[in-house]
Design a protein around this motif. Structure first.
Motif, PDB file in Angstrom:
ATOM      1  N   CYS A 187       0.834  -1.215   0.000  1.00 39.86           N
ATOM      2  CA  CYS A 187       0.000   0.000   0.000  1.00 39.86           C
ATOM      3  C   CYS A 187       0.861   1.255   0.000  1.00 39.86           C
ATOM      4  CB  CYS A 187      -0.934   0.015   1.212  1.00 39.86           C
ATOM      5  SG  CYS A 187      -2.282  -1.171   1.083  1.00 39.86           S
ATOM      6  N   THR A 227       0.737   3.865  -2.937  1.00 39.65           N
ATOM      7  CA  THR A 227       0.347   5.232  -2.602  1.00 39.65           C
ATOM      8  C   THR A 227       1.443   6.210  -3.006  1.00 39.65           C
ATOM      9  OG1 THR A 227      -0.943   4.430  -0.739  1.00 39.65           O
ATOM     10  CG2 THR A 227      -0.373   6.757  -0.728  1.00 39.65           C
ATOM     11  N   ASP A 265       3.927  13.821  -1.794  1.00 46.92           N
ATOM     12  CA  ASP A 265       3.684  13.770  -0.359  1.00 46.92           C
ATOM     13  C   ASP A 265       4.982  14.063   0.381  1.00 46.92           C
ATOM     14  OD1 ASP A 265       2.827  13.398   2.195  1.00 46.92           O
ATOM     15  OD2 ASP A 265       2.626  11.229   2.034  1.00 46.92           O
ATOM     16  N   LYS A 285       5.738   7.455   9.843  1.00 48.03           N
ATOM     17  CA  LYS A 285       4.355   7.337   9.392  1.00 48.03           C
ATOM     18  C   LYS A 285       3.723   6.139  10.086  1.00 48.03           C
ATOM     19  CE  LYS A 285       1.494   7.844   5.380  1.00 48.03           C
ATOM     20  NZ  LYS A 285       0.824   9.090   5.513  1.00 48.03           N
ATOM     21  N   GLY A 319       0.007   4.673   9.757  1.00 48.39           N
ATOM     22  CA  GLY A 319      -1.347   4.728   9.198  1.00 48.39           C
ATOM     23  C   GLY A 319      -1.597   6.080   8.556  1.00 48.39           C
ATOM     24  N   ASP A 320      -2.624   6.778   9.044  1.00 49.83           N
ATOM     25  CA  ASP A 320      -2.987   8.089   8.494  1.00 49.83           C
ATOM     26  C   ASP A 320      -2.283   9.241   9.203  1.00 49.83           C
ATOM     27  OD1 ASP A 320      -4.667   6.907   6.691  1.00 49.83           O
ATOM     28  OD2 ASP A 320      -6.463   7.150   7.921  1.00 49.83           O
ATOM     29  N   SER A 321      -1.411   8.928  10.155  1.00 50.39           N
ATOM     30  CA  SER A 321      -0.745   9.996  10.905  1.00 50.39           C
ATOM     31  C   SER A 321       0.745   9.695  11.011  1.00 50.39           C
ATOM     32  CB  SER A 321      -1.370  10.141  12.295  1.00 50.39           C
ATOM     33  OG  SER A 321      -1.163   8.972  13.061  1.00 50.39           O
ATOM     34  N   TYR A 322       1.439  10.609  11.642  1.00 57.16           N
ATOM     35  CA  TYR A 322       2.867  10.476  11.872  1.00 57.16           C
ATOM     36  C   TYR A 322       3.126  10.530  13.372  1.00 57.16           C
ATOM     37  CZ  TYR A 322       3.597  11.605   6.927  1.00 57.16           C
ATOM     38  OH  TYR A 322       3.592  11.602   5.547  1.00 57.16           O
ATOM     39  N   GLN A 367      -0.885  15.053  11.457  1.00 58.17           N
ATOM     40  CA  GLN A 367      -1.591  14.587  10.278  1.00 58.17           C
ATOM     41  C   GLN A 367      -1.317  15.572   9.153  1.00 58.17           C
ATOM     42  OE1 GLN A 367      -3.616  14.750  13.304  1.00 58.17           O
ATOM     43  NE2 GLN A 367      -2.928  12.664  13.619  1.00 58.17           N
ATOM     44  N   ASP A 411      -2.420  16.645   4.858  1.00 54.59           N
ATOM     45  CA  ASP A 411      -3.423  16.503   3.797  1.00 54.59           C
ATOM     46  C   ASP A 411      -2.786  15.771   2.613  1.00 54.59           C
ATOM     47  OD1 ASP A 411      -1.845  18.397   2.466  1.00 54.59           O
ATOM     48  OD2 ASP A 411      -3.427  19.907   2.357  1.00 54.59           O
ATOM     49  N   ASP A 412      -3.500  15.680   1.514  1.00 54.19           N
ATOM     50  CA  ASP A 412      -2.989  14.943   0.356  1.00 54.19           C
ATOM     51  C   ASP A 412      -1.825  15.646  -0.343  1.00 54.19           C
ATOM     52  OD1 ASP A 412      -4.586  16.975  -0.626  1.00 54.19           O
ATOM     53  OD2 ASP A 412      -5.582  15.744  -2.129  1.00 54.19           O
TER      54      ASP A 412
END
Length: 170
Positions: free
Chosen positions: A15, A19, A27, A117, A119-122, A146, A148-149
């Protein structure tokens, strides 16, 4: 259990690779988080502090209002954050840390900064050193962020910020 861990690890790695390829390398969240954390614990110079001085004799950190922020706050943080993230950051007055250090005649240094990193956060960790004369104090920092894209920081939380501020004020 080992097969399951191997499968999960492989899936997560796949993933992350997909990504990273899909985003075209845009990113730069880790770099933006690093910039913000390093700037958060960077000392002010005399001219930055003098620009904040109030004529009523109050300490600068007692009289700053978030609607009247000094230019160095924007210079240090805004380009790496979303508008909402910057608003929340300045609303919680994180930017006062270098002001408090200056007023307490303490020099700050950040060592062993790690941003990973998760998941969705650091996850953020490191060691903050504060020197005053011959005294040196070290405090471990822990936090999350966190992005954004586009990799801009939308949220930053330092879990032991009260301990850091208490140490700066002592």
């Amino acid at each position: 259990m080992n097969k399951r861990s191997f499968f999960i690890s492989g899936s997560v790695l796949l993933c992350l690779i997909l990504t990273g390829c899909a985003s075209g390398g845009n990113d730069n969240g880790e770099e933006n988080i690093k910039n913000i954390v390093e700037n958060l614990f960077e000392d002010l110079d005399d001219s930055q502090y003098e620009a904040l001085r109030q004529t009523d004799g109050q300490a600068v950190s007692d009289s700053l209002a978030s609607s009247d922020l000094p230019q160095w706050v924007e210079d240090r943080f805004k380009n790496d954050m979303t508008d909402e993230g910057y608003g929340a950051f300045t609303g919680t007055a994180f930017y006062e840390i270098p002001v408090k250090a200056y007023e307490a005649h303490k020099e700050m240094g950040l060592e062993d900064l790690e941003i990973q990193k998760d998941g969705d956060s650091y996850e953020i960790s490191g060691t903050l050193t504060m020197e005053s004369g011959t005294d040196t104090e070290s405090i471990g920092i822990q936090g999350t962020a966190q992005t954004d894209d586009q990799g801009l920081v939308s949220n930053l939380s330092i879990s032991n910020i009260s301990e850091i501020i208490e140490s700066l004020e002592s």
